[in-house]
Design an enzyme around this catalytic site. Structure first.
Site, PDB file in Angstrom:
ATOM      1  N   GLU A  44     -54.751 -13.678  -8.837  1.00  0.00           N
ATOM      2  CA  GLU A  44     -54.154 -15.078  -9.055  1.00  0.00           C
ATOM      3  C   GLU A  44     -53.968 -15.474  -7.355  1.00  0.00           C
ATOM      4  O   GLU A  44     -53.420 -14.523  -6.879  1.00  0.00           O
ATOM      5  CB  GLU A  44     -52.918 -15.227  -9.462  1.00  0.00           C
ATOM      6  CG  GLU A  44     -52.338 -16.645  -9.498  1.00  0.00           C
ATOM      7  CD  GLU A  44     -50.793 -16.679 -10.044  1.00  0.00           C
ATOM      8  OE1 GLU A  44     -50.375 -17.581 -10.409  1.00  0.00           O
ATOM      9  OE2 GLU A  44     -50.235 -15.580 -10.143  1.00  0.00           O
ATOM     10  N   ASN A  96     -53.191 -13.680   3.259  1.00  0.00           N
ATOM     11  CA  ASN A  96     -53.868 -15.011   3.044  1.00  0.00           C
ATOM     12  C   ASN A  96     -54.942 -15.171   2.444  1.00  0.00           C
ATOM     13  O   ASN A  96     -55.993 -14.164   2.928  1.00  0.00           O
ATOM     14  CB  ASN A  96     -53.945 -15.651   4.646  1.00  0.00           C
ATOM     15  CG  ASN A  96     -54.036 -16.996   4.709  1.00  0.00           C
ATOM     16  OD1 ASN A  96     -54.921 -17.771   3.633  1.00  0.00           O
ATOM     17  ND2 ASN A  96     -53.394 -17.902   5.390  1.00  0.00           N
ATOM     18  N   ASP A 118     -51.161 -26.119  -3.500  1.00  0.00           N
ATOM     19  CA  ASP A 118     -51.103 -27.041  -2.443  1.00  0.00           C
ATOM     20  C   ASP A 118     -51.984 -28.115  -2.418  1.00  0.00           C
ATOM     21  O   ASP A 118     -53.316 -27.916  -2.158  1.00  0.00           O
ATOM     22  CB  ASP A 118     -50.840 -26.594  -1.117  1.00  0.00           C
ATOM     23  CG  ASP A 118     -50.081 -27.582  -0.194  1.00  0.00           C
ATOM     24  OD1 ASP A 118     -50.283 -28.891  -0.363  1.00  0.00           O
ATOM     25  OD2 ASP A 118     -49.551 -27.309   0.862  1.00  0.00           O
ATOM     26  N   ASP A 154     -50.565 -30.191 -11.795  1.00  0.00           N
ATOM     27  CA  ASP A 154     -49.801 -31.762 -11.971  1.00  0.00           C
ATOM     28  C   ASP A 154     -50.325 -32.633 -11.278  1.00  0.00           C
ATOM     29  O   ASP A 154     -49.893 -33.699 -11.634  1.00  0.00           O
ATOM     30  CB  ASP A 154     -48.470 -31.427 -12.065  1.00  0.00           C
ATOM     31  CG  ASP A 154     -47.706 -31.421 -10.731  1.00  0.00           C
ATOM     32  OD1 ASP A 154     -48.338 -30.721  -9.882  1.00  0.00           O
ATOM     33  OD2 ASP A 154     -46.848 -32.262 -10.512  1.00  0.00           O
ATOM     34  N   GLU A 192     -43.240 -21.030 -12.713  1.00  0.00           N
ATOM     35  CA  GLU A 192     -42.086 -21.894 -12.469  1.00  0.00           C
ATOM     36  C   GLU A 192     -42.519 -23.229 -12.045  1.00  0.00           C
ATOM     37  O   GLU A 192     -41.642 -24.233 -12.738  1.00  0.00           O
ATOM     38  CB  GLU A 192     -41.375 -21.046 -11.137  1.00  0.00           C
ATOM     39  CG  GLU A 192     -40.863 -19.575 -11.439  1.00  0.00           C
ATOM     40  CD  GLU A 192     -41.976 -18.607 -11.368  1.00  0.00           C
ATOM     41  OE1 GLU A 192     -41.663 -17.335 -11.400  1.00  0.00           O
ATOM     42  OE2 GLU A 192     -43.094 -18.955 -10.933  1.00  0.00           O
TER      43      GLU A 192
END
Length: 212
Positions: A44, A96, A118, A154, A192
């Protein structure tokens, strides 16, 4: 996202080398040896506070999971989660994602998860999006042939951009949901952010794509 500085976080990560792998480049091509089995590896990118990767590890003990998070003050929460659940098939990397090729060899990973990345909405930041073509090139190198990328967000703009990016790269679209929580999809494990956004009424988008 405004991060709260946790000056003690780095030392805590160092105190748990059984979970947080230091110098992960040493394990390039040897991750299954580190896990002590030949189970497939799923990673992930952008693990955040760690609910998804920890719950996935508990739900799928026959898969090795690696969570990657660049921010020390964030991944320490994923470590706390792991210390409570004590999964034997989970490792964390405080690195990273731009340097993935330093940590994984060709064909070493079976699946990649991108959850609520992001969106980098400004056009000048397009190359920073984790579904930009240069990232897809990296993913293709470390994935097995036919390896998969599972993506949730989202952000409608990022989702639409990503579908175009996947299509232009020649990826096979295996699954698309424009409203995940109102679909018949089973086995979804929320992050979350996902719980927070869905409680606000935000629609959750999800897709699964496959590399050639």
């Amino acid at each position: 996202m405004r991060l709260r500085h946790k000056p003690w976080a780095k030392d805590k990560l160092l105190n748990h080398p059984e979970l947080v792998i230091q110098e992960p480049e040493k394990y390039k091509g040897k991750w299954q040896e580190l896990f002590g089995n030949s189970n497939p590896i799923h990673i992930e990118i952008g693990t955040g506070k760690g609910r998804f990767i920890n719950e996935m590890a508990k739900a799928h003990p026959d898969i090795n999971f690696i969570g990657i998070e660049a921010y020390t003050s964030v991944i320490v929460s994923a470590l706390d989660y792991a210390l409570e659940s004590e999964p034997t098939n989970l490792k964390l990397l405080n690195v990273n994602a731009q340097n993935l090729l330093d940590y994984f060899t060709e064909g070493e990973v079976k699946r990649i998860y991108l959850n609520f990345s992001d969106p980098w909405p400004k056009n000048r930041h397009e190359k920073r999006r984790l579904t930009y073509k240069s990232y897809l090139e990296m993913y293709e190198k470390i994935l097995v042939k036919g390896g998969e990328l599972h993506f949730k967000t989202d952000n409608q703009g990022l989702f639409e951009y990503s579908l175009i990016s996947f299509s232009q790269y020649g990826l096979k679209l295996n699954f698309v949901s424009l409203d995940l929580h109102n679909s018949d999809f089973e086995g979804n494990i929320m992050t979350e952010y996902e719980e927070k956004f869905s409680k606000k009424g935000n629609r959750i988008y999800r897709c699964e794509v496959q590399f050639p």
